[in-house]
Design an enzyme around this catalytic site. Structure first.
Site, PDB file in Angstrom:
ATOM      1  N   HIS A 162      -9.692   1.220   4.417  1.00 48.29           N
ATOM      2  CA  HIS A 162      -8.451   1.406   5.170  1.00 48.29           C
ATOM      3  C   HIS A 162      -8.725   2.340   6.345  1.00 48.29           C
ATOM      4  O   HIS A 162      -9.530   3.278   6.238  1.00 48.29           O
ATOM      5  CB  HIS A 162      -7.366   1.990   4.258  1.00 48.29           C
ATOM      6  CG  HIS A 162      -6.024   1.999   4.920  1.00 48.29           C
ATOM      7  ND1 HIS A 162      -5.657   2.965   5.825  1.00 48.29           N
ATOM      8  CD2 HIS A 162      -4.986   1.133   4.840  1.00 48.29           C
ATOM      9  CE1 HIS A 162      -4.435   2.697   6.271  1.00 48.29           C
ATOM     10  NE2 HIS A 162      -3.998   1.592   5.687  1.00 48.29           N
ATOM     11  N   GLU A 174      -5.833  -4.796  10.233  1.00 52.34           N
ATOM     12  CA  GLU A 174      -4.790  -3.814  10.507  1.00 52.34           C
ATOM     13  C   GLU A 174      -5.134  -3.055  11.785  1.00 52.34           C
ATOM     14  O   GLU A 174      -5.905  -2.082  11.741  1.00 52.34           O
ATOM     15  CB  GLU A 174      -4.665  -2.815   9.353  1.00 52.34           C
ATOM     16  CG  GLU A 174      -4.279  -3.441   8.032  1.00 52.34           C
ATOM     17  CD  GLU A 174      -3.710  -2.399   7.082  1.00 52.34           C
ATOM     18  OE1 GLU A 174      -2.556  -2.559   6.672  1.00 52.34           O
ATOM     19  OE2 GLU A 174      -4.401  -1.409   6.787  1.00 52.34           O
ATOM     20  N   GLU A 199      -7.216   4.753   7.524  1.00 52.49           N
ATOM     21  CA  GLU A 199      -7.017   6.185   7.243  1.00 52.49           C
ATOM     22  C   GLU A 199      -8.231   6.774   6.525  1.00 52.49           C
ATOM     23  O   GLU A 199      -8.545   7.945   6.680  1.00 52.49           O
ATOM     24  CB  GLU A 199      -5.714   6.370   6.439  1.00 52.49           C
ATOM     25  CG  GLU A 199      -4.497   6.139   7.340  1.00 52.49           C
ATOM     26  CD  GLU A 199      -3.264   5.625   6.636  1.00 52.49           C
ATOM     27  OE1 GLU A 199      -3.174   5.703   5.399  1.00 52.49           O
ATOM     28  OE2 GLU A 199      -2.367   5.108   7.359  1.00 52.49           O
ATOM     29  N   GLY A 234       2.081   2.250  10.777  1.00 52.37           N
ATOM     30  CA  GLY A 234       3.056   3.338  10.664  1.00 52.37           C
ATOM     31  C   GLY A 234       3.708   3.713  11.977  1.00 52.37           C
ATOM     32  O   GLY A 234       4.354   4.750  12.084  1.00 52.37           O
ATOM     33  N   ASN A 238       0.869  -1.172   0.000  1.00 53.74           N
ATOM     34  CA  ASN A 238       0.000   0.000   0.000  1.00 53.74           C
ATOM     35  C   ASN A 238       0.908   1.225   0.000  1.00 53.74           C
ATOM     36  O   ASN A 238       1.470   1.578   1.028  1.00 53.74           O
ATOM     37  CB  ASN A 238      -0.893  -0.038   1.255  1.00 53.74           C
ATOM     38  CG  ASN A 238      -1.687   1.246   1.437  1.00 53.74           C
ATOM     39  OD1 ASN A 238      -1.785   2.057   0.523  1.00 53.74           O
ATOM     40  ND2 ASN A 238      -2.263   1.427   2.626  1.00 53.74           N
ATOM     41  N   LYS A 264       0.159   4.223  -0.236  1.00 57.44           N
ATOM     42  CA  LYS A 264      -0.455   5.437   0.329  1.00 57.44           C
ATOM     43  C   LYS A 264      -0.176   6.623  -0.605  1.00 57.44           C
ATOM     44  O   LYS A 264      -0.050   6.433  -1.809  1.00 57.44           O
ATOM     45  CB  LYS A 264       0.026   5.679   1.766  1.00 57.44           C
ATOM     46  CG  LYS A 264      -0.134   4.411   2.626  1.00 57.44           C
ATOM     47  CD  LYS A 264      -0.031   4.663   4.088  1.00 57.44           C
ATOM     48  CE  LYS A 264      -0.179   3.336   4.828  1.00 57.44           C
ATOM     49  NZ  LYS A 264      -0.327   3.504   6.258  1.00 57.44           N
ATOM     50  N   SER A 284       2.989  -2.141  10.322  1.00 53.15           N
ATOM     51  CA  SER A 284       4.438  -2.215  10.578  1.00 53.15           C
ATOM     52  C   SER A 284       5.043  -3.577  10.234  1.00 53.15           C
ATOM     53  O   SER A 284       5.967  -4.036  10.910  1.00 53.15           O
ATOM     54  CB  SER A 284       4.747  -1.819  12.025  1.00 53.15           C
ATOM     55  OG  SER A 284       4.316  -0.487  12.276  1.00 53.15           O
TER      56      SER A 284
HETATM   57  P1  PGA Z   1       2.547   0.274   7.636  1.00 52.18           P
HETATM   58  O1  PGA Z   1       1.124   0.534   6.941  1.00 52.18           O
HETATM   59  O2  PGA Z   1       3.078  -1.022   7.091  1.00 52.18           O
HETATM   60  O3  PGA Z   1       3.394   1.463   7.213  1.00 52.18           O
HETATM   61  O4  PGA Z   1       2.322   0.212   9.091  1.00 52.18           O
HETATM   62  C1  PGA Z   1       0.236  -0.524   6.683  1.00 52.18           C
HETATM   63  C2  PGA Z   1      -1.031   0.003   6.075  1.00 52.18           C
HETATM   64  O5  PGA Z   1      -1.498   1.078   6.496  1.00 52.18           O
HETATM   65  O6  PGA Z   1      -1.611  -0.625   5.156  1.00 52.18           O
END
Ligand code: PGA
Length: 255
Positions: free
Chosen positions: A107, A178, A109, A184, A24, A26, A220
């Site tokens: 997601h 997640e 976010e 993150g 992803n 982003k 992460s």
């Molecule tokens: P990350 O993000 O691996 O940077 O923690 C995962 C995601 O949001 O899909």
């Protein structure tokens, strides 16, 4: 822009489900950096099936750079509508036009910063399926919800309108767990914490006869922790954010 089927060798220890690792990106990237990253992924033939979900403007670039490779691509969001006066939205048929195989829906976010409801996420998954895309339905609890002992209840609430679409639809989806507190942050759920939630998701899916689909873990994930997560019986792969922007790291997760 059809995509080639990939060699699938790595499977989940107990379920026989193909391991799937999706990047992803982003809101990262530019034409020059993407070209280098996509070129580095193209010759790869990792044990897992791999895919990248890129920002909308770069779908054409991904389609061109990955055509004929084993790597598939997709988007990070989709409209619940197929067409119409929805300024700024992108529909599932448009994504299909650019050869997308996948689209992330729900997601965290998008849920937290764009007010997406559980029902809207299910509507988006339905729209994706109607266009022949595989929706990757993301679910996850916040730290406050986990600390309140609500993690599994939150996941069940998020999944409810998706499961209401019925087994025939859900069997064509992928779920990504997640935990918001692990995204993150560098703080990964332990394999045992993740497995506990994955098992609960599997049980909910089993309840409607869709227990065979892939359930990915995200938050992460990096090369150093992927193998221990993948050793869990209900963790079928990963949704990878930051580590997907570094080709070598991403490929080591999928190795
Ligand atoms: P990350 O993000 O691996 O940077 O923690 C995962 C995601 O949001 O899909």
């Amino acid at each position: 822009m059809n995509q080639t089927n990939v060699n699938q060798t790595a499977t989940n220890a107990t379920g026989g489900r193909t391991r799937l690792v999706i990047g992803n990106w982003k809101m990262h990237g530019n034409l020059a950096d993407n070209a280098a990253l996509l070129a580095a992924l193209r010759p790869a033939n990792p044990a897992a099936r791999i895919a990248v979900c890129v920002p909308f403007p770069y779908l054409a670039q991904a389609a061109q750079a990955l055509a004929g490779s084993t790597v598939t691509w997709g988007a990070q969001d989709v409209s619940a509508h197929s067409h119409g006066a929805y300024t700024g939205e992108v529909s599932a048929p448009m994504l299909k036009d650019f050869g997308c195989a996948w689209v992330l829906v729900g997601h965290s976010e998008r849920r937290s910063m764009h007010g997406e409801s559980d029902q809207l996420v299910a509507d988006k998954a339905k729209a994706a399926l109607a266009a022949g895309l595989t929706p990757v339905v993301c679910v996850g609890e916040s730290l406050a919800e986990r600390d309140a002992g609500q993690a599994i209840a939150v996941i069940q609430r998020q999944l409810a309108p998706v499961l209401a679409l019925g087994a025939q639809s859900v069997c064509q989806m992928v779920i990504a767990y997640e935990p918001v507190w692990a995204i993150g942050t560098g703080r990964t759920a332990t394999p045992e914490q993740a497995q506990e939630v994955h098992a609960a998701i599997r049980a909910a899916l089993d309840g409607i006869g869709a227990g065979g689909i892939q359930i990915l873990y995200g938050g992460s994930v990096k090369a150093a922790n992927a193998a221990s997560l993948f050793s869990m019986p209900d963790i079928d792969g990963a949704l990878v954010g930051g580590a997907a922007l570094v080709a070598d790291e991403f490929l080591r997760i999928a190795a």
